[in-house]
Write a protein that holds these residues in place. Structure first.
Motif, PDB file in Angstrom:
ATOM      1  N   ASN A 199      -2.872  -1.540  -5.659  1.00 16.08           N
ATOM      2  CA  ASN A 199      -2.840  -0.384  -4.754  1.00 16.08           C
ATOM      3  C   ASN A 199      -2.458   0.913  -5.467  1.00 16.08           C
ATOM      4  OD1 ASN A 199      -3.767  -0.682  -2.031  1.00 16.08           O
ATOM      5  ND2 ASN A 199      -2.162  -2.205  -1.709  1.00 16.08           N
ATOM      6  N   ILE A 200      -2.728   0.961  -6.776  1.00 20.34           N
ATOM      7  CA  ILE A 200      -2.517   2.172  -7.567  1.00 20.34           C
ATOM      8  C   ILE A 200      -3.728   2.339  -8.486  1.00 20.34           C
ATOM      9  CG2 ILE A 200      -1.094   3.309  -9.332  1.00 20.34           C
ATOM     10  CD1 ILE A 200       1.310   1.715  -8.251  1.00 20.34           C
ATOM     11  N   ALA A 201      -4.265   3.562  -8.517  1.00 21.48           N
ATOM     12  CA  ALA A 201      -5.349   3.928  -9.433  1.00 21.48           C
ATOM     13  C   ALA A 201      -4.717   4.805 -10.514  1.00 21.48           C
ATOM     14  CB  ALA A 201      -6.443   4.669  -8.686  1.00 21.48           C
ATOM     15  N   PRO A 202      -4.349   4.220 -11.677  1.00 27.66           N
ATOM     16  CA  PRO A 202      -3.469   4.940 -12.596  1.00 27.66           C
ATOM     17  C   PRO A 202      -4.115   6.091 -13.371  1.00 27.66           C
ATOM     18  CG  PRO A 202      -4.003   2.761 -13.466  1.00 27.66           C
ATOM     19  CD  PRO A 202      -4.553   2.816 -12.071  1.00 27.66           C
ATOM     20  N   LEU A 203      -5.388   5.987 -13.700  1.00 27.83           N
ATOM     21  CA  LEU A 203      -5.997   6.957 -14.621  1.00 27.83           C
ATOM     22  C   LEU A 203      -6.846   7.979 -13.883  1.00 27.83           C
ATOM     23  CD1 LEU A 203      -7.063   4.440 -17.435  1.00 27.83           C
ATOM     24  CD2 LEU A 203      -4.919   5.727 -17.221  1.00 27.83           C
ATOM     25  N   THR A 227      -0.449   9.225  -6.901  1.00 26.87           N
ATOM     26  CA  THR A 227       0.595  10.220  -7.170  1.00 26.87           C
ATOM     27  C   THR A 227       1.245   9.902  -8.515  1.00 26.87           C
ATOM     28  OG1 THR A 227       2.375   8.955  -6.109  1.00 26.87           O
ATOM     29  CG2 THR A 227       1.066  10.400  -4.685  1.00 26.87           C
ATOM     30  N   PRO A 228       1.711  10.925  -9.231  1.00 25.65           N
ATOM     31  CA  PRO A 228       2.301  10.694 -10.555  1.00 25.65           C
ATOM     32  C   PRO A 228       3.428   9.667 -10.556  1.00 25.65           C
ATOM     33  CG  PRO A 228       1.830  13.008 -10.283  1.00 25.65           C
ATOM     34  CD  PRO A 228       1.546  12.373  -8.946  1.00 25.65           C
ATOM     35  N   VAL A 229       4.264   9.666  -9.521  1.00 24.20           N
ATOM     36  CA  VAL A 229       5.384   8.715  -9.530  1.00 24.20           C
ATOM     37  C   VAL A 229       4.886   7.265  -9.508  1.00 24.20           C
ATOM     38  CG1 VAL A 229       5.749   8.752  -7.017  1.00 24.20           C
ATOM     39  CG2 VAL A 229       7.658   8.220  -8.523  1.00 24.20           C
ATOM     40  N   GLU A 230       3.705   7.035  -8.920  1.00 27.97           N
ATOM     41  CA  GLU A 230       3.125   5.688  -8.941  1.00 27.97           C
ATOM     42  C   GLU A 230       2.382   5.410 -10.249  1.00 27.97           C
ATOM     43  OE1 GLU A 230       1.024   4.716  -5.008  1.00 27.97           O
ATOM     44  OE2 GLU A 230       1.183   6.887  -5.021  1.00 27.97           O
ATOM     45  N   THR A 231       1.538   6.357 -10.644  1.00 30.13           N
ATOM     46  CA  THR A 231       0.669   6.095 -11.800  1.00 30.13           C
ATOM     47  C   THR A 231       1.486   6.037 -13.098  1.00 30.13           C
ATOM     48  OG1 THR A 231       0.176   8.453 -12.065  1.00 30.13           O
ATOM     49  CG2 THR A 231      -1.309   7.167 -10.679  1.00 30.13           C
ATOM     50  N   ASP A 232       2.590   6.796 -13.174  1.00 30.10           N
ATOM     51  CA  ASP A 232       3.426   6.771 -14.376  1.00 30.10           C
ATOM     52  C   ASP A 232       3.955   5.369 -14.650  1.00 30.10           C
ATOM     53  OD1 ASP A 232       3.006   9.432 -14.724  1.00 30.10           O
ATOM     54  OD2 ASP A 232       5.018  10.087 -14.120  1.00 30.10           O
ATOM     55  N   ALA A 278       0.834  -1.205   0.000  1.00 29.67           N
ATOM     56  CA  ALA A 278       0.000   0.000   0.000  1.00 29.67           C
ATOM     57  C   ALA A 278       0.872   1.260   0.000  1.00 29.67           C
ATOM     58  CB  ALA A 278      -0.936  -0.005   1.196  1.00 29.67           C
ATOM     59  N   GLY A 279       1.967   1.233   0.741  1.00 31.90           N
ATOM     60  CA  GLY A 279       2.915   2.338   0.646  1.00 31.90           C
ATOM     61  C   GLY A 279       2.824   3.404   1.716  1.00 31.90           C
ATOM     62  N   TYR A 295       8.881  -2.116  -5.685  1.00 33.09           N
ATOM     63  CA  TYR A 295       8.075  -3.287  -6.062  1.00 33.09           C
ATOM     64  C   TYR A 295       7.523  -3.120  -7.478  1.00 33.09           C
ATOM     65  CZ  TYR A 295       5.236  -7.396  -4.992  1.00 33.09           C
ATOM     66  OH  TYR A 295       4.707  -8.657  -4.979  1.00 33.09           O
ATOM     67  N   VAL A 296       6.987  -1.921  -7.743  1.00 32.96           N
ATOM     68  CA  VAL A 296       6.432  -1.652  -9.078  1.00 32.96           C
ATOM     69  C   VAL A 296       7.535  -1.683 -10.134  1.00 32.96           C
ATOM     70  CG1 VAL A 296       5.288   0.091 -10.498  1.00 32.96           C
ATOM     71  CG2 VAL A 296       4.430  -0.407  -8.196  1.00 32.96           C
TER      72      VAL A 296
END
Length: 267
Positions: free
Chosen positions: A156-160, A177-182, A113-114, A132-133
């Motif tokens: 645990n990431i909602a990209p869009l 956050t952008p660093v995750e969704t990117d 989850a982070g 991990y990603v």
DNA sequence: ATGGTTGAGGTTCAA
């Protein structure tokens, strides 16, 4: 033949067995992937699931936290478990099965989850999530010659933008956050994996699979996020017949905060 | 101002 595959973060499989049984009887998936089972392998409810026809089971649990499982009516082969970063967390299990003329490797992931602070310098849990990603990005859908791939789970990431109730209000909230969704968007953009949920229901339709326990009235507020995902190798895209998000399950007795996602494929 | 709830396991951490 039709293959019905479901994924569900169950937030303690032992506590949730009454609604797992309800779900399996109502929807009859061939394969169910669970995350956050929160029990050791010997505590896993293997017998009740056997009795429901899910006699093939690939489990990877640990005491108290995390834990994933694949339970299936169709035989599972070549079971594998990965521990990204070698931190001793049970967050992945995979297996192969046969569907029509295809052999498919099914990966079931529970991404960290982070924590709350989206800064890897001061939050080791966020650093672990990003690492991990990064490791997941090196997992290719065509890794095994002649074998197709499906990847499901709680990422645990909602990209869009339309994977959250408010893009603007969540840009600094861990999961959006952008660093995750990117990272996730890059994997989809390069064509290695298909986002089957979005193939079936493209943006700007809102898609949520999780609603917080902390809302006074989750349904009235409807502040959801799409944290759970179903991806496949490109060759399986034409085989997708439908995706269903079982929002009703959020209102069942003693619910998980995530709901099942059901993918139906035709072979 | 940093809330609010849930679960496992043990009097707190993770989500």
């Amino acid at each position: 033949m039709q293959l019905t595959l479901a994924t569900w973060n169950i937030n303690s499989v032992r506590l949730r067995m009454p609604i797992v049984e309800k779900f399996l009887l109502a929807h009859q998936p061939d394969v169910l992937c669970l995350q956050e089972t929160k029990c050791t392998n010997d505590q896993f409810p293997a017998e009740p699931l056997n009795a429901l026809g899910y006699v093939h089971q690939a489990i990877n649990g640990q005491k108290g936290y995390h834990g994933v499982a694949i339970v299936s009516k169709v035989p599972l082969e070549s079971i594998d478990r990965r521990d990204h970063g070698n931190v001793g967390h049970a967050r992945h299990v995979s297996a192969t099965f046969v569907a029509g003329a295809k052999t498919i490797r099914l990966h079931n992931f529970y991404v960290p989850a982070g924590g709350d602070e989206p800064n890897r310098e001061i939050n080791p849990k966020f650093a672990h999530k990003l690492d991990y990603v990064e490791e997941m990005k090196s997992l290719h859908s065509g890794a095994e010659p002649g074998i197709s791939s499906i990847l499901v789970g709680d990422l645990n990431i909602a990209p869009l933008e339309h994977d959250v109730w408010s893009h603007k209000q969540l840009l600094k909230i861990v999961s959006h956050t952008p660093v995750e969704t990117d990272g996730l968007k890059e994997v989809i953009a390069r064509g290695d994996w298909l986002d089957l949920m979005r193939q079936h229901a493209p943006e700007p339709e809102k898609l949520y699979t999780w609603w917080s326990y902390r809302a006074a009235d989750w349904a009235a507020a409807d502040k959801g996020r799409r944290l759970d995902h179903v991806w496949s190798s490109p060759d399986l895209g034409p085989h997708l017949s439908s995706i269903e998000i079982l929002k009703d399950a959020r209102g069942w007795e003693k619910p998980s905060d995530h709901v099942p996602v059901i993918a139906r494929l035709q072979f």
